[in-house]
Scaffold this motif. Structure first.
Motif, PDB file in Angstrom:
ATOM      1  N   GLY A 179     -27.648 -15.237 -14.698  1.00 11.19           N
ATOM      2  CA  GLY A 179     -27.899 -16.547 -14.133  1.00 11.19           C
ATOM      3  C   GLY A 179     -26.726 -17.002 -13.279  1.00 11.19           C
ATOM      4  N   VAL A 180     -26.916 -18.087 -12.588  1.00 13.04           N
ATOM      5  CA  VAL A 180     -25.896 -18.627 -11.707  1.00 13.04           C
ATOM      6  C   VAL A 180     -25.807 -20.132 -11.926  1.00 13.04           C
ATOM      7  CG1 VAL A 180     -25.230 -19.056  -9.306  1.00 13.04           C
ATOM      8  CG2 VAL A 180     -26.200 -16.846  -9.944  1.00 13.04           C
ATOM      9  N   THR A 181     -24.593 -20.627 -12.076  1.00 14.82           N
ATOM     10  CA  THR A 181     -24.361 -22.058 -12.182  1.00 14.82           C
ATOM     11  C   THR A 181     -23.122 -22.418 -11.364  1.00 14.82           C
ATOM     12  OG1 THR A 181     -23.861 -23.877 -13.693  1.00 14.82           O
ATOM     13  CG2 THR A 181     -23.051 -21.712 -14.307  1.00 14.82           C
ATOM     14  N   PHE A 182     -23.202 -23.540 -10.676  1.00 15.64           N
ATOM     15  CA  PHE A 182     -22.105 -23.989  -9.826  1.00 15.64           C
ATOM     16  C   PHE A 182     -21.340 -25.142 -10.475  1.00 15.64           C
ATOM     17  CE2 PHE A 182     -25.138 -22.025  -6.965  1.00 15.64           C
ATOM     18  CZ  PHE A 182     -24.332 -21.242  -6.157  1.00 15.64           C
ATOM     19  N   ILE A 183     -21.396 -25.235 -11.788  1.00 14.94           N
ATOM     20  CA  ILE A 183     -20.782 -26.375 -12.465  1.00 14.94           C
ATOM     21  C   ILE A 183     -19.266 -26.385 -12.269  1.00 14.94           C
ATOM     22  CG2 ILE A 183     -20.676 -25.084 -14.647  1.00 14.94           C
ATOM     23  CD1 ILE A 183     -21.022 -27.783 -16.070  1.00 14.94           C
ATOM     24  N   ALA A 184     -18.632 -25.209 -12.253  1.00 13.06           N
ATOM     25  CA  ALA A 184     -17.178 -25.178 -12.066  1.00 13.06           C
ATOM     26  C   ALA A 184     -16.789 -25.711 -10.694  1.00 13.06           C
ATOM     27  CB  ALA A 184     -16.672 -23.747 -12.248  1.00 13.06           C
ATOM     28  N   LEU A 211     -14.786 -30.026  -7.073  1.00 13.06           N
ATOM     29  CA  LEU A 211     -14.933 -30.767  -5.825  1.00 13.06           C
ATOM     30  C   LEU A 211     -15.217 -32.245  -6.042  1.00 13.06           C
ATOM     31  CD1 LEU A 211     -16.950 -28.154  -3.744  1.00 13.06           C
ATOM     32  CD2 LEU A 211     -14.521 -28.693  -3.608  1.00 13.06           C
ATOM     33  N   THR A 212     -15.728 -32.602  -7.211  1.00 10.93           N
ATOM     34  CA  THR A 212     -15.981 -34.016  -7.472  1.00 10.93           C
ATOM     35  C   THR A 212     -14.751 -34.719  -8.045  1.00 10.93           C
ATOM     36  OG1 THR A 212     -16.925 -33.422  -9.637  1.00 10.93           O
ATOM     37  CG2 THR A 212     -18.459 -33.735  -7.799  1.00 10.93           C
ATOM     38  N   GLY A 213     -13.741 -33.938  -8.441  1.00 15.01           N
ATOM     39  CA  GLY A 213     -12.506 -34.555  -8.916  1.00 15.01           C
ATOM     40  C   GLY A 213     -11.696 -35.085  -7.754  1.00 15.01           C
ATOM     41  N   VAL A 231      -8.515 -32.902  -6.582  1.00 12.12           N
ATOM     42  CA  VAL A 231      -8.789 -31.651  -5.881  1.00 12.12           C
ATOM     43  C   VAL A 231      -9.291 -31.938  -4.471  1.00 12.12           C
ATOM     44  CG1 VAL A 231     -10.142 -29.533  -5.914  1.00 12.12           C
ATOM     45  CG2 VAL A 231      -9.238 -30.472  -8.047  1.00 12.12           C
ATOM     46  N   GLN A 232     -10.165 -32.917  -4.322  1.00 15.10           N
ATOM     47  CA  GLN A 232     -10.653 -33.276  -2.988  1.00 15.10           C
ATOM     48  C   GLN A 232      -9.506 -33.733  -2.086  1.00 15.10           C
ATOM     49  OE1 GLN A 232     -13.749 -36.204  -3.491  1.00 15.10           O
ATOM     50  NE2 GLN A 232     -15.372 -34.669  -3.412  1.00 15.10           N
ATOM     51  N   ARG A 233      -8.639 -34.565  -2.620  1.00 15.66           N
ATOM     52  CA  ARG A 233      -7.514 -35.071  -1.837  1.00 15.66           C
ATOM     53  C   ARG A 233      -6.574 -33.922  -1.464  1.00 15.66           C
ATOM     54  NH1 ARG A 233      -6.540 -38.876  -4.897  1.00 15.66           N
ATOM     55  NH2 ARG A 233      -5.079 -37.790  -6.279  1.00 15.66           N
ATOM     56  N   ALA A 234      -6.338 -33.011  -2.392  1.00 15.41           N
ATOM     57  CA  ALA A 234      -5.461 -31.879  -2.112  1.00 15.41           C
ATOM     58  C   ALA A 234      -6.070 -30.962  -1.052  1.00 15.41           C
ATOM     59  CB  ALA A 234      -5.203 -31.093  -3.397  1.00 15.41           C
ATOM     60  N   VAL A 239      -8.235 -35.938 -15.019  1.00 12.82           N
ATOM     61  CA  VAL A 239      -8.673 -36.470 -16.301  1.00 12.82           C
ATOM     62  C   VAL A 239     -10.087 -36.027 -16.658  1.00 12.82           C
ATOM     63  CG1 VAL A 239      -9.095 -38.579 -17.599  1.00 12.82           C
ATOM     64  CG2 VAL A 239      -7.147 -38.457 -16.027  1.00 12.82           C
ATOM     65  N   GLY A 240     -11.042 -36.168 -15.741  1.00 13.28           N
ATOM     66  CA  GLY A 240     -12.419 -35.791 -16.027  1.00 13.28           C
ATOM     67  C   GLY A 240     -12.567 -34.317 -16.290  1.00 13.28           C
ATOM     68  N   LEU A 241     -11.856 -33.494 -15.549  1.00 17.97           N
ATOM     69  CA  LEU A 241     -11.929 -32.052 -15.722  1.00 17.97           C
ATOM     70  C   LEU A 241     -11.334 -31.645 -17.061  1.00 17.97           C
ATOM     71  CD1 LEU A 241     -12.778 -29.463 -14.233  1.00 17.97           C
ATOM     72  CD2 LEU A 241     -10.447 -29.302 -13.367  1.00 17.97           C
ATOM     73  N   ALA A 242     -10.203 -32.229 -17.430  1.00 15.70           N
ATOM     74  CA  ALA A 242      -9.577 -31.900 -18.711  1.00 15.70           C
ATOM     75  C   ALA A 242     -10.467 -32.307 -19.872  1.00 15.70           C
ATOM     76  CB  ALA A 242      -8.215 -32.580 -18.813  1.00 15.70           C
ATOM     77  N   THR A 243     -11.163 -33.438 -19.731  1.00 15.61           N
ATOM     78  CA  THR A 243     -12.049 -33.896 -20.802  1.00 15.61           C
ATOM     79  C   THR A 243     -13.197 -32.918 -21.021  1.00 15.61           C
ATOM     80  OG1 THR A 243     -11.510 -36.187 -20.291  1.00 15.61           O
ATOM     81  CG2 THR A 243     -13.505 -35.784 -21.579  1.00 15.61           C
ATOM     82  N   GLN A 244     -13.813 -32.447 -19.939  1.00 16.55           N
ATOM     83  CA  GLN A 244     -14.932 -31.529 -20.070  1.00 16.55           C
ATOM     84  C   GLN A 244     -14.490 -30.183 -20.630  1.00 16.55           C
ATOM     85  OE1 GLN A 244     -18.038 -31.341 -17.315  1.00 16.55           O
ATOM     86  NE2 GLN A 244     -17.566 -33.240 -16.283  1.00 16.55           N
ATOM     87  N   ILE A 245     -13.278 -29.734 -20.276  1.00 11.61           N
ATOM     88  CA  ILE A 245     -12.790 -28.479 -20.832  1.00 11.61           C
ATOM     89  C   ILE A 245     -12.505 -28.625 -22.317  1.00 11.61           C
ATOM     90  CG2 ILE A 245     -10.853 -26.865 -20.779  1.00 11.61           C
ATOM     91  CD1 ILE A 245     -10.700 -27.247 -17.794  1.00 11.61           C
ATOM     92  N   ASN A 246     -11.883 -29.733 -22.692  1.00 11.64           N
ATOM     93  CA  ASN A 246     -11.536 -29.947 -24.096  1.00 11.64           C
ATOM     94  C   ASN A 246     -12.784 -30.133 -24.964  1.00 11.64           C
ATOM     95  OD1 ASN A 246      -8.817 -29.786 -23.467  1.00 11.64           O
ATOM     96  ND2 ASN A 246      -8.612 -31.980 -23.122  1.00 11.64           N
TER      97      ASN A 246
END
Length: 311
Positions: free
Chosen positions: A76-81, A86-88, A91-94, A261-268
């Motif tokens: 399967g394929v998922t683009f969640i990563a 890109l929604t953080g 990362v967008q600003r960088a 923050v949002g990315l770290a929360t989802q990973i944790n």
């Protein structure tokens, strides 16, 4: 379609390989098979790790955990990563910072390099030999990191985007390649333009640069890749996290030093796989270079080898 005659097929050029020199033997079938095998193994050695990186970045946490790490066969394929990266906001600003620094830096570096190379290619110009020797000396002798940092700090460039461009804006090697290519342009063209009343700026803009598109494309790619991949200048000249380019933010993500923050929360919480994030980071870092390289590839032989031989 028009039929191709035997004369066209036997003629060297489009329809057949150029004739071999008399001293070169015809390759044997074993030699051809060996070359094909070696090229195939080399291609697999390059493409297989890229395949693993791309596939792993497109897999869910469940698939990665089931594979015990890197995924070879996708399920399967998922683009969640990629979506989360890109929604953080960070990362967008960088990414915008890296794109801006790459575009502005490449334009500035090309402008300086072209002007310098054109001036040095005019034999007999004022201070030609001294400027050339001065540039060559910088290829063998450097001030070092600490004096460079003190200079940037004294100029007030710390915590500014100019610190990502000016310290590495010019490459002497690129200037020498451009100079060698400019010197290979027919002097008759330049002389005829000057007879018609063209000045140096017009000669450079309307004659030299159109004839140097190949080498300009190659050098532009070199500068663009250098700016896009650079991270060291930002790590020592910038302290504001919001000003960091994409490469520095991705290093932090891969090394788990700091995450949005949002990315770290989802990973944790187990919604994202840290390995998928790391692989997605690598793909995002390689994507611009992989997209631009094929368009410039056809210029490499003409732009680099011609300039090097004629220099």
């Amino acid at each position: 379609m028009t039929a191709v005659t035997h004369e066209q097929r036997d003629r060297p050029g489009r329809w057949s390989a150029p004739p071999r020199p008399p001293w070169e033997e015809e390759p044997s079938k074993a030699g051809l098979a060996g070359k094909g095998l070696i090229l195939t193994l080399a291609a697999l050695a390059i493409l297989f790790p890229l395949w693993i990186v791309i596939v792993t970045s497109l897999q869910s946490k469940k698939t990665i955990d089931a594979a015990g790490g890197l995924v070879v066969i996708p399920k399967g394929v998922t683009f969640i990563a990629y979506q989360e990266l890109l929604t953080g906001g960070q990362v967008q600003r960088a990414a915008l910072v890296s794109v801006g620094v790459t575009l502005v830096g490449t334009l500035f570096s090309m402008a300086v390099s072209v002007l310098c190379a054109y001036g040095l290619s005019r034999i007999g110009s004022l201070g030609h030999r001294w400027f050339l020797m001065l540039l060559l000396a910088t290829m063998f002798f450097g001030a070092g990191l600490i004096p460079t940092y003190l200079l940037v700090q004294a100029l007030g460039l710390t915590d500014s985007y100019l610190a990502l461009i000016l310290p590495s804006a010019v490459s002497v090697f690129n200037i020498l390649v451009l100079r060698a290519f400019f010197m290979g342009i027919s002097p008759e063209l330049v002389d005829s333009a000057r007879i018609d009343g063209a000045g140096e700026w017009r000669v450079l803009w309307q004659i030299v640069m159109p004839l140097s598109r190949a080498v300009l494309a190659v050098i532009s790619l070199f500068y663009a890749v250098g700016y896009w991949s650079a991270w060291f200048n930002a790590s020592i000249y910038l302290t504001d996290q919001d000003m960091m380019p994409l490469q520095n933010v991705m290093i932090q993500l891969v090394q788990k030093q700091e995450r949005p923050v949002g990315l770290a929360t989802q990973i944790n919480t187990g919604q994202l796989s840290p390995l998928a994030i790391q692989m997605a980071v690598m793909v995002m870092a390689l994507l611009p270079v992989a997209v631009l390289s094929p368009f410039v590839q056809r210029h490499f032989k003409k732009g680099m080898l011609t300039g090097a031989v004629k220099g």
